[in-house]
Design an enzyme around this catalytic site. Sequence first.
Site, PDB file in Angstrom:
ATOM      1  N   TRP A   1       1.357   5.550  -1.918  1.00  0.00           N
ATOM      2  CA  TRP A   1       1.087   6.488  -2.990  1.00  0.00           C
ATOM      3  C   TRP A   1       2.212   6.614  -4.009  1.00  0.00           C
ATOM      4  O   TRP A   1       2.017   7.193  -5.071  1.00  0.00           O
ATOM      5  CB  TRP A   1       0.768   7.862  -2.398  1.00  0.00           C
ATOM      6  CG  TRP A   1      -0.681   8.042  -2.088  1.00  0.00           C
ATOM      7  CD1 TRP A   1      -1.459   7.208  -1.325  1.00  0.00           C
ATOM      8  CD2 TRP A   1      -1.524   9.097  -2.540  1.00  0.00           C
ATOM      9  NE1 TRP A   1      -2.736   7.703  -1.279  1.00  0.00           N
ATOM     10  CE2 TRP A   1      -2.801   8.867  -2.006  1.00  0.00           C
ATOM     11  CE3 TRP A   1      -1.315  10.228  -3.331  1.00  0.00           C
ATOM     12  CZ2 TRP A   1      -3.882   9.723  -2.250  1.00  0.00           C
ATOM     13  CZ3 TRP A   1      -2.389  11.083  -3.562  1.00  0.00           C
ATOM     14  CH2 TRP A   1      -3.654  10.821  -3.033  1.00  0.00           C
TER      15      TRP A   1
ATOM     16  N   TYR B   1       0.833  -1.210   0.000  1.00  0.00           N
ATOM     17  CA  TYR B   1       0.000   0.000   0.000  1.00  0.00           C
ATOM     18  C   TYR B   1       0.866   1.258   0.000  1.00  0.00           C
ATOM     19  O   TYR B   1       1.868   1.317   0.696  1.00  0.00           O
ATOM     20  CB  TYR B   1      -0.899   0.017   1.236  1.00  0.00           C
ATOM     21  CG  TYR B   1      -1.908   1.137   1.171  1.00  0.00           C
ATOM     22  CD1 TYR B   1      -3.083   0.985   0.453  1.00  0.00           C
ATOM     23  CD2 TYR B   1      -1.647   2.364   1.770  1.00  0.00           C
ATOM     24  CE1 TYR B   1      -3.991   2.024   0.346  1.00  0.00           C
ATOM     25  CE2 TYR B   1      -2.554   3.406   1.671  1.00  0.00           C
ATOM     26  CZ  TYR B   1      -3.726   3.235   0.958  1.00  0.00           C
ATOM     27  OH  TYR B   1      -4.620   4.257   0.841  1.00  0.00           O
TER      28      TYR B   1
HETATM   29  N1  MGD Z   1      -2.917   7.863  12.043  1.00  0.00           N
HETATM   30  C1  MGD Z   1      -3.227   7.947  10.738  1.00  0.00           C
HETATM   31  N2  MGD Z   1      -2.546   7.206   9.846  1.00  0.00           N
HETATM   32  C2  MGD Z   1      -2.829   7.304   8.525  1.00  0.00           C
HETATM   33  C3  MGD Z   1      -3.830   8.197   8.067  1.00  0.00           C
HETATM   34  C4  MGD Z   1      -4.546   8.958   9.038  1.00  0.00           C
HETATM   35  O1  MGD Z   1      -5.452   9.737   8.705  1.00  0.00           O
HETATM   36  N3  MGD Z   1      -4.206   8.822  10.353  1.00  0.00           N
HETATM   37  N4  MGD Z   1      -4.097   8.288   6.727  1.00  0.00           N
HETATM   38  C5  MGD Z   1      -3.837   7.103   5.917  1.00  0.00           C
HETATM   39  C6  MGD Z   1      -3.953   7.376   4.487  1.00  0.00           C
HETATM   40  S1  MGD Z   1      -5.481   7.969   3.965  1.00  0.00           S
HETATM   41  C7  MGD Z   1      -2.975   7.098   3.592  1.00  0.00           C
HETATM   42  S2  MGD Z   1      -3.324   7.271   1.921  1.00  0.00           S
HETATM   43  C8  MGD Z   1      -1.649   6.574   4.014  1.00  0.00           C
HETATM   44  C9  MGD Z   1      -0.479   7.101   3.189  1.00  0.00           C
HETATM   45  O2  MGD Z   1       0.627   6.276   3.357  1.00  0.00           O
HETATM   46  P1  MGD Z   1       1.698   6.062   2.178  1.00  0.00           P
HETATM   47  O3  MGD Z   1       1.043   6.159   0.858  1.00  0.00           O
HETATM   48  O4  MGD Z   1       2.464   4.832   2.499  1.00  0.00           O
HETATM   49  O5  MGD Z   1       2.638   7.324   2.378  1.00  0.00           O
HETATM   50  P2  MGD Z   1       3.678   8.019   1.412  1.00  0.00           P
HETATM   51  O6  MGD Z   1       4.495   8.902   2.276  1.00  0.00           O
HETATM   52  O7  MGD Z   1       2.974   8.666   0.278  1.00  0.00           O
HETATM   53  O8  MGD Z   1       4.582   6.801   0.901  1.00  0.00           O
HETATM   54  C10 MGD Z   1       4.990   6.640  -0.412  1.00  0.00           C
HETATM   55  C11 MGD Z   1       6.444   6.148  -0.434  1.00  0.00           C
HETATM   56  O9  MGD Z   1       6.788   5.840  -1.784  1.00  0.00           O
HETATM   57  C12 MGD Z   1       8.103   6.311  -2.030  1.00  0.00           C
HETATM   58  N5  MGD Z   1       8.251   6.515  -3.494  1.00  0.00           N
HETATM   59  C13 MGD Z   1       8.010   7.633  -4.215  1.00  0.00           C
HETATM   60  N6  MGD Z   1       8.245   7.421  -5.524  1.00  0.00           N
HETATM   61  C14 MGD Z   1       8.645   6.136  -5.650  1.00  0.00           C
HETATM   62  C15 MGD Z   1       9.022   5.329  -6.757  1.00  0.00           C
HETATM   63  O10 MGD Z   1       9.025   5.744  -7.913  1.00  0.00           O
HETATM   64  N7  MGD Z   1       9.374   4.043  -6.504  1.00  0.00           N
HETATM   65  C16 MGD Z   1       9.385   3.529  -5.242  1.00  0.00           C
HETATM   66  N8  MGD Z   1       9.740   2.254  -5.090  1.00  0.00           N
HETATM   67  N9  MGD Z   1       9.033   4.276  -4.176  1.00  0.00           N
HETATM   68  C17 MGD Z   1       8.658   5.557  -4.371  1.00  0.00           C
HETATM   69  C18 MGD Z   1       8.212   7.575  -1.222  1.00  0.00           C
HETATM   70  O11 MGD Z   1       9.567   7.917  -0.985  1.00  0.00           O
HETATM   71  C19 MGD Z   1       7.427   7.187   0.051  1.00  0.00           C
HETATM   72  O12 MGD Z   1       8.275   6.636   1.030  1.00  0.00           O
HETATM   73  O13 MGD Z   1      -1.446   6.897   5.401  1.00  0.00           O
HETATM   74  C20 MGD Z   1      -2.503   6.400   6.220  1.00  0.00           C
HETATM   75  N10 MGD Z   1      -2.140   6.556   7.635  1.00  0.00           N
HETATM   76  N1  MGD Z   2      -1.749  18.458   1.945  1.00  0.00           N
HETATM   77  C1  MGD Z   2      -2.170  17.176   1.895  1.00  0.00           C
HETATM   78  N2  MGD Z   2      -3.374  16.880   1.348  1.00  0.00           N
HETATM   79  C2  MGD Z   2      -3.821  15.582   1.332  1.00  0.00           C
HETATM   80  C3  MGD Z   2      -3.032  14.526   1.839  1.00  0.00           C
HETATM   81  C4  MGD Z   2      -1.765  14.871   2.426  1.00  0.00           C
HETATM   82  O1  MGD Z   2      -1.023  13.994   2.923  1.00  0.00           O
HETATM   83  N3  MGD Z   2      -1.383  16.193   2.430  1.00  0.00           N
HETATM   84  N4  MGD Z   2      -3.489  13.229   1.782  1.00  0.00           N
HETATM   85  C5  MGD Z   2      -4.553  12.910   0.824  1.00  0.00           C
HETATM   86  C6  MGD Z   2      -5.179  11.618   1.155  1.00  0.00           C
HETATM   87  S1  MGD Z   2      -4.329  10.175   0.797  1.00  0.00           S
HETATM   88  C7  MGD Z   2      -6.421  11.502   1.666  1.00  0.00           C
HETATM   89  S2  MGD Z   2      -7.107   9.951   1.918  1.00  0.00           S
HETATM   90  C8  MGD Z   2      -7.231  12.691   1.963  1.00  0.00           C
HETATM   91  C9  MGD Z   2      -7.904  12.542   3.322  1.00  0.00           C
HETATM   92  O2  MGD Z   2      -8.926  13.435   3.476  1.00  0.00           O
HETATM   93  P1  MGD Z   2      -9.688  13.513   4.889  1.00  0.00           P
HETATM   94  O3  MGD Z   2      -9.852  12.163   5.413  1.00  0.00           O
HETATM   95  O4  MGD Z   2     -10.894  14.352   4.696  1.00  0.00           O
HETATM   96  O5  MGD Z   2      -8.573  14.327   5.704  1.00  0.00           O
HETATM   97  P2  MGD Z   2      -8.018  14.424   7.192  1.00  0.00           P
HETATM   98  O6  MGD Z   2      -6.973  15.491   7.084  1.00  0.00           O
HETATM   99  O7  MGD Z   2      -7.618  13.115   7.732  1.00  0.00           O
HETATM  100  O8  MGD Z   2      -9.221  14.964   8.045  1.00  0.00           O
HETATM  101  C10 MGD Z   2      -9.883  16.134   7.647  1.00  0.00           C
HETATM  102  C11 MGD Z   2     -10.542  16.819   8.792  1.00  0.00           C
HETATM  103  O9  MGD Z   2     -11.606  16.052   9.329  1.00  0.00           O
HETATM  104  C12 MGD Z   2     -11.936  16.629  10.594  1.00  0.00           C
HETATM  105  N5  MGD Z   2     -12.227  15.552  11.540  1.00  0.00           N
HETATM  106  C13 MGD Z   2     -11.393  14.633  12.069  1.00  0.00           C
HETATM  107  N6  MGD Z   2     -12.061  13.825  12.920  1.00  0.00           N
HETATM  108  C14 MGD Z   2     -13.353  14.236  12.925  1.00  0.00           C
HETATM  109  C15 MGD Z   2     -14.548  13.803  13.598  1.00  0.00           C
HETATM  110  O10 MGD Z   2     -14.569  12.852  14.377  1.00  0.00           O
HETATM  111  N7  MGD Z   2     -15.693  14.482  13.317  1.00  0.00           N
HETATM  112  C16 MGD Z   2     -15.719  15.527  12.450  1.00  0.00           C
HETATM  113  N8  MGD Z   2     -16.880  16.115  12.219  1.00  0.00           N
HETATM  114  N9  MGD Z   2     -14.624  15.969  11.832  1.00  0.00           N
HETATM  115  C17 MGD Z   2     -13.455  15.328  12.050  1.00  0.00           C
HETATM  116  C18 MGD Z   2     -10.738  17.464  11.011  1.00  0.00           C
HETATM  117  O11 MGD Z   2     -11.038  18.826  10.827  1.00  0.00           O
HETATM  118  C19 MGD Z   2      -9.681  17.058  10.014  1.00  0.00           C
HETATM  119  O12 MGD Z   2      -8.732  18.059   9.765  1.00  0.00           O
HETATM  120  O13 MGD Z   2      -6.421  13.863   1.976  1.00  0.00           O
HETATM  121  C20 MGD Z   2      -5.622  14.003   0.803  1.00  0.00           C
HETATM  122  N10 MGD Z   2      -5.039  15.335   0.798  1.00  0.00           N
HETATM  123 MO    MO Z   3      -5.393   8.381   1.677  1.00  0.00          MO
END
Ligand code: MGD
Ligand code: MGD
Ligand code: MO
Length: 770
Positions: free
Chosen positions: A105, A103
């Site tokens: 990005w 998993y």
């Molecule tokens: N507590 C908590 N944890 C969360 C979340 C949260 O809301 N709360 N959000 C979750 C969500 S929604 C997401 S999407 C995940 C994100 O988690 P990840 O998608 O695992 O996070 P990234 O930092 O985007 O990791 C991508 C990695 O790919 C590497 N990379 C970039 N380009 C390349 C390439 O060309 N080749 C290879 N082999 N590697 C490359 C980058 O250096 C980086 O280390 O985190 C989740 N974790």
């Molecule tokens: N700059 C930046 N943008 C991103 C990403 C990033 O890493 N950096 N990650 C991308 C990815 S992979 C994803 S999946 C999306 C995620 O998109 P979301 O899941 O919508 O994003 P989060 O930042 O986890 O949470 C957004 C907001 O939800 C509110 N929130 C949290 N808990 C609660 C709750 O219990 N109740 C209510 N009502 N509100 C709550 C808080 O204000 C929080 O800041 O974002 C994407 N956009």
């Molecule tokens: Mo995500």
Amino acid sequence: MTHWGSYTATVTGNRITAITGHRDDPDPSELLGNIASTVTHRSRVTKPSFRRGWLENGPGPADRRGSEEFVELEWDEALDLLAAEIDRVRTDHGNKAIYAGSYGWASAGRFHHAQSQLHRFLKQAGGYVAGVNSYSTGCSEVIFPHLLGNTFELYRKHTHWQQLADNTDLIVAFGGIPTKNMAVVPGGITVHNARPGIAEVVAAGTRIVAVTPIKPDLKGAESADSQVEWWPIVPATDTAMMLALAHTLIVENLVDEGFIATYTDGYDEFAHDVLGLSTGAPRTAEWAESITGFPADKIRELARNMAAGRTFITVGWSLQRSKYGEQPMWAALNLACLLGHIGLPGGGFGHGYGSMGDVGAGRGMTPLPAFPQGPNPIDDFIPVARVSDMLLNPGGEFEYNGEIRRYPDVKMVYWAGGNPFHHHQDLDRLERAFSAVDTVVVHEPYWTSSAKHADIVLPCTLSVEREDIGGSRQDSHVIAMHALLSPVGEARDDFAIFTDLADRLGFAQQFTEGLSPREWLEKMYSTWAVEVGGSQPTELPNFETFWQDGDVRVPGADSARDHVMFGQFRADPVAHRLPTPSGLIQISSPVVASFGYDDCPGHPTWLEPEEWLGSPLAQKFPLHLIADQPAGRLHSQLDMGEISMAHKVSGRERMRMHPDNAKERGITDGDVVRVFNDKGECLAGVQVTETIRRDVVQLPTGAWFDPQILDGRRICAHGNPNVLTTDQGTSRLAQGCSGAHALVQVCLLGVALPQVQAFEPPVIVSRKRD
Ligand SMILES: Nc1nc2c(c(=O)[nH]1)N[C@H]1C(S)=C(S)[C@@H](COP(=O)(O)OP(=O)(O)OC[C@H]3O[C@@H](n4cnc5c(=O)[nH]c(N)nc54)[C@H](O)[C@@H]3O)O[C@H]1N2
Ligand SMILES: Nc1nc2c(c(=O)[nH]1)N[C@H]1C(S)=C(S)[C@@H](COP(=O)(O)OP(=O)(O)OC[C@H]3O[C@@H](n4cnc5c(=O)[nH]c(N)nc54)[C@H](O)[C@@H]3O)O[C@H]1N2
Ligand SMILES: [Mo]
């Protein structure tokens, strides 16, 4: 192209000296500022590297992963060893012993997409155990198909901002509409239209109620503060609020009964429960007051306002990333059903406004240039966030969406393009899980914590070091991604690595189809041009012209601007029957009920999580931590970049805290503090601010994990909140990630501030010769 925007770079020598957003982009992201400073950072992996214990003693469980030194090898020997190990695992244990959910990005670019490369390679090598669903929308991907059948519109054809501006009186946004998230789209985005879109909505006089514990940062709405109301709800209590809103609608006869009768199934059961007819516990506004922190009068008034005009309810993705995360998704949909505005312009239900940059873009779905994958001969899978469970319980049972399944016995973990030691919950537990397998392989450009926890680390190029084609599901352009720089050290493309591994395993021709990367790009582009050009392939330039021009506009990119979500279903629910058991929207679901899950019954209900401010655990850990997405970067990517660093406090991740909570603890703005609970501890730099609800703290994800010993305790010195989160599925239905929330306590540091070591490469030693 990056996941946060397309750009033009100026290159001098082998350095990027300037980056500007795409000429058609009205709102380029500041995250572009992370790129130039990180390409040659000392944390780049420069040579194939092997954990010394693995090299000397061979594969096997090892608790030294993550703390041992590495030995660098030449590529040829490295690939010989890895190919032999893949062959050993599949021969001795079968391909079911390889987990390659991988998993993450990775980088933008349709060809050099790391997971696609890994998956094609391993499919041809006999298959692998996959991960299904995502961390982003782990619950909604499982629950909405039961309720709406087809979720295509929900994710891919959302109501356009302009349509909201033209038609909508009231937007109720559970989770707010956080602008900080809207720069990003998986695969990239060329025209950032969220900020201008919100500006239009506000200019049209639409009222926005943002229900979120964190004050909304709605850019584009600055001029109209009074139109955007902040409703600072107690975290994780949205379902209670939604049920109370439904209660008011029912008892005040504000339910659209015509809509309920024609378009929905299972209303009576839901209403029965909301009214408390068999439980004796009606979900009144008074009941919700004590849970959500809102006066009953205010809740009732909002319900009346919602029924009085055209209302759009959007529920952010974040609400599902916590225990019982299925409930607020379902409850929000039901609320929209009760109001009856689904399928009307600017009304009804939306999912993820403010979660991703393309929600509300109105772009329709065009095909994209694609790198073919082929079938996976292995059908074992896990819901992605169950990775530690799987590695710690080989052969163990788990439930998922009505099924009872078994975890495979995994011996090899293969990761390319993700960073589990950033993204997964309870990192101590993940470390134990990783120590249980024979071999961990990671392809990475950087020495992330995940790379440091591997046995075999292969250095990869960044997208600026190779050619690719950029595009994403709803973008307006397809981008020619020119190589800007020569690779750092001995970094190679994932494709090149897999080609050489496939060669050693005897299927190089099948893997490459005899094509070079440039030939693949030409083929992908030409196939796509015919697919979207249809009868008029001449509409699109040929590959050479496209490559020269740098981009091409996607035909039909604006086709969904006037699309009304579920408009066809509303117009004719028989002809456009939903693929649900009833053909209608399931307000209750007999199918979900038949699973018999107490943690996800047959209609939405308030289930009290273990970690929220009203739970017994809050006596000990009285602050509700929200671990959300970082404003200054994408996840953990380029965390050492200029913009990411500027968002930190004393080099630690910034934690927002309410002034009252800071005062109680003698904390002032800029202090570095300890954040802890029973699972772990990290340091964070405090920002004292009234833009957060009292008793809530916000510490975004993505600071590179930096385990150190402080006062005899193992902590993360840098501020990764996943040392504090619980590794538990949302419910037996979706088994989604529940990491967005945790209860914590915070105190002053009290000792000398340890240095951040997250960005230091591991110790590299020379090989012991015998
Ligand atoms: N507590 C908590 N944890 C969360 C979340 C949260 O809301 N709360 N959000 C979750 C969500 S929604 C997401 S999407 C995940 C994100 O988690 P990840 O998608 O695992 O996070 P990234 O930092 O985007 O990791 C991508 C990695 O790919 C590497 N990379 C970039 N380009 C390349 C390439 O060309 N080749 C290879 N082999 N590697 C490359 C980058 O250096 C980086 O280390 O985190 C989740 N974790
Ligand atoms: N700059 C930046 N943008 C991103 C990403 C990033 O890493 N950096 N990650 C991308 C990815 S992979 C994803 S999946 C999306 C995620 O998109 P979301 O899941 O919508 O994003 P989060 O930042 O986890 O949470 C957004 C907001 O939800 C509110 N929130 C949290 N808990 C609660 C709750 O219990 N109740 C209510 N009502 N509100 C709550 C808080 O204000 C929080 O800041 O974002 C994407 N956009
Ligand atoms: Mo995500």
